[in-house]
Design an enzyme around this catalytic site. Sequence first.
Site, PDB file in Angstrom:
ATOM      1  N   CYS A   2       3.564  12.679  -1.253  1.00 24.06           N
ATOM      2  CA  CYS A   2       3.374  13.279   0.015  1.00 24.06           C
ATOM      3  C   CYS A   2       3.803  15.096  -0.194  1.00 24.06           C
ATOM      4  O   CYS A   2       4.642  15.260  -0.837  1.00 24.06           O
ATOM      5  CB  CYS A   2       4.043  13.013   1.218  1.00 24.06           C
ATOM      6  N   ARG A  27       0.581  16.754  -6.581  1.00 24.50           N
ATOM      7  CA  ARG A  27       1.512  15.667  -6.541  1.00 24.50           C
ATOM      8  C   ARG A  27       0.918  14.371  -6.264  1.00 24.50           C
ATOM      9  O   ARG A  27       1.709  13.393  -6.458  1.00 24.50           O
ATOM     10  CB  ARG A  27       2.243  16.215  -5.313  1.00 24.50           C
ATOM     11  N   TRP A  75       0.756  10.104   0.423  1.00 23.38           N
ATOM     12  CA  TRP A  75       0.490   9.274  -0.619  1.00 23.38           C
ATOM     13  C   TRP A  75       1.242   7.827   0.191  1.00 23.38           C
ATOM     14  O   TRP A  75       2.286   7.936   0.615  1.00 23.38           O
ATOM     15  CB  TRP A  75       1.550   9.583  -1.638  1.00 23.38           C
ATOM     16  N   ASN A 100       7.792  13.444   4.473  1.00 21.90           N
ATOM     17  CA  ASN A 100       7.730  13.106   3.010  1.00 21.90           C
ATOM     18  C   ASN A 100       9.188  12.137   3.005  1.00 21.90           C
ATOM     19  O   ASN A 100      10.089  12.546   3.174  1.00 21.90           O
ATOM     20  CB  ASN A 100       7.637  14.436   2.157  1.00 21.90           C
ATOM     21  N   GLY A 101       8.802  11.217   2.154  1.00 23.38           N
ATOM     22  CA  GLY A 101       9.873  10.131   2.040  1.00 23.38           C
ATOM     23  C   GLY A 101       9.763   8.751   2.575  1.00 23.38           C
ATOM     24  O   GLY A 101       8.634   8.577   3.018  1.00 23.38           O
ATOM     25  N   GLU A 481       4.080   6.271 -25.297  1.00 22.76           N
ATOM     26  CA  GLU A 481       3.735   7.550 -24.641  1.00 22.76           C
ATOM     27  C   GLU A 481       2.147   7.718 -24.584  1.00 22.76           C
ATOM     28  O   GLU A 481       1.413   7.992 -23.791  1.00 22.76           O
ATOM     29  CB  GLU A 481       4.495   8.829 -24.996  1.00 22.76           C
ATOM     30  N   LYS A 485      -0.340   7.295 -21.565  1.00 25.01           N
ATOM     31  CA  LYS A 485      -1.437   8.340 -21.219  1.00 25.01           C
ATOM     32  C   LYS A 485      -2.729   7.825 -21.073  1.00 25.01           C
ATOM     33  O   LYS A 485      -3.437   8.047 -20.054  1.00 25.01           O
ATOM     34  CB  LYS A 485      -1.552   9.610 -22.304  1.00 25.01           C
ATOM     35  N   GLU A 488      -2.965   5.873 -17.832  1.00 24.67           N
ATOM     36  CA  GLU A 488      -2.771   6.671 -16.530  1.00 24.67           C
ATOM     37  C   GLU A 488      -4.201   7.261 -16.071  1.00 24.67           C
ATOM     38  O   GLU A 488      -4.488   7.296 -15.086  1.00 24.67           O
ATOM     39  CB  GLU A 488      -1.812   7.732 -16.667  1.00 24.67           C
ATOM     40  N   HIS A 504       4.845 -11.142 -33.710  1.00 24.07           N
ATOM     41  CA  HIS A 504       5.534 -12.237 -32.936  1.00 24.07           C
ATOM     42  C   HIS A 504       4.787 -12.125 -31.481  1.00 24.07           C
ATOM     43  O   HIS A 504       5.320 -12.478 -30.141  1.00 24.07           O
ATOM     44  CB  HIS A 504       7.020 -11.719 -32.506  1.00 24.07           C
ATOM     45  N   LYS A 603       2.441  13.050  -8.871  1.00 20.88           N
ATOM     46  CA  LYS A 603       3.141  13.764 -10.057  1.00 20.88           C
ATOM     47  C   LYS A 603       4.647  13.785  -9.732  1.00 20.88           C
ATOM     48  O   LYS A 603       5.323  13.653 -10.666  1.00 20.88           O
ATOM     49  CB  LYS A 603       2.728  15.377  -9.783  1.00 20.88           C
TER      50      LYS A 603
END
Length: 608
Positions: A2, A27, A75, A100-101, A481, A485, A488, A504, A603
């Site tokens: 948010c 964000r 969000w 926000n929160g 990573e 990427k 995402e 394995h 973000k």
Amino acid sequence: MCGIIGAVAQRNVEAILVAGLKRLEYRGYDSAGLALIDAQEEIVRARVEGKVDLLAAQLKQHPLHGHTGIAHTRWATHGAPSEKNAHPHMSGSDFALVHNGIIENYSELREELIKLGYVFNSQTDTEVIVHLLAEQYKGSKDLLTAVKQTIERLHGAFALAILYRPEPQHIIAVRKGSPLVIGLGIEENFLASDQLALLPVTQEFIYLEEGDIADLHADKVLIYDAHGKSVERKIQHSDLQHQSVERGAYRHFMLKEIFEQPIAISNTLEGRIINSQVPDEIFGVHASKTFEKIKQVQIVACGTSYHAGLVARYWLESMARIPCRVEVASEIRYRNPVVQAGTLFVTLSQSGETADTLAALREAKKTGYAATLAICNVPQSSLVRESDLVLLTRAGPEIGVASTKAFTTQLVALLLLTIVLGRRHGLTNEKVLLSELQQLPRLLEETLTLAKPIEKLAEQFVLKNNSLFLGRGAQYPIALEGALKLKEISYIHAEAYPAGELKHGPLALIDEDMPVIAIAPNDDLLEKLKSNLQEVRARGGKLFVFADAIVAIEKHPDIQIITVPSVSAVIASIVYTIPMQLLAYYVAYLKGTDIDKPRNLAKSVTVE
Ligand code: G6P
């Protein structure tokens, strides 16, 4: 996550709020809205499910006017993305609020308020706050008092901005667990979740402290601390230009940020190497004294930053000979770990506001660590302010949700940490490491020339649903990573494995539809890796090997080799990150996804 923006001015603030929301888009969000107090002293509101552009289009058709207003990108946490759940939320026609929160005790408060006759129009936790505020106001008849009484009853982390219809001259803002910054203008004042949203209107900021309540008027800002005491907070000037958060000639912020890595790394190194040495003081004035007592390191982070920590573990243990543990923040914060004497607690974070990382730091401060160090990209962030030692990564604003330059600059910072800790434990090649670090910007420029061939290579991934990334040693976190990427931003399922672990389990997945990406610099484990690649080839797998020119890889139609500049094993982790980023970017580009704002992601994750 948010985003909040607010403005009190002598002019119509609708356009300022919408422009601010645009700048908060990075964000991550799924709906947007704004509310103003208009000339008739009514609260007028517009909300949409979807993008800020949709809100802007709606406002073009039906403009709103007002000198005082608040706006929000949401969000979803409680309740699906929808217009009804979008902020601002209102109680009657007098109170409007953005948040926000997360409010943890919202369901009991909701029941209590329903019993008192309040009608809920959304499924959000936010709506309880605004009704509770209306209820408290009935008793005190004073807005500030009602806000204080309201927040006393809320459990959780939050930032709020509040409008009260009969008092159009001001906005009340609260910071408790979620970031909020005040922007000071001339005869106008602003607030926002981060300074980037306000750069076009001001460069003078006040960073609210935990528990602060701010009363914003056009000509003054009054601040009260957590105890209700009136306080002065320092005004800080930002040198950031608003152009620095613009895309320029690049198609996406992510691509711009990938290409900014050589300069970002030069900035991270600037002033940090003096007379071929890394001075302890770059971590803080008391760093030397602290480092003397350090016997081990605990690294804590989330997402991409966590992967940087995993690379550092290899460096700290193999070069500095210091035991190092790395853990995701959301786990360690609830695990009650055994803390050994002399442990340095290191947090890694681009934003410095990630809720789990911040909570883990706060927990750590109560549990006997020798000291806390934040490696972070945002100087005014909570993480920086609450840590004993700090090393800023200086990557510049990172807008793309998928982190790129923040990661490679974190790696540089971690190598500096390895050097300062290592020289107390027998590390002798400081000068060699530093000269390699100084060559990095040039090497990265060279590596970026792979963009074109990788764009071509990406065509082979567009129709795939799965992929496997392999690495060994300090390249294993780079494989992780690379996989992160790709998933995402392209939404292709991607997994990473240490190549020795293939047999394995993951070998069972290998077929011609599963591209296997291998990171193969010229290091001690190269021959082992090559054997692992044979295991893939023998099962009909299609291999994409990113390798040093001098690495002799068997020629075969199912093996494609992408040659990466020759580098030492240590900095290979940084250099090989670049092709992983480029591959993810171009696959996502060809698939046509929303690269800078991938679905469902944020973000800066400021909620748990
Ligand atoms: C979110 C972002 C990631 C980031 C992670 C940690 O998940 O989408 O890109 O790596 O948060 O963020 P931080 O700001 O603490 O590095």
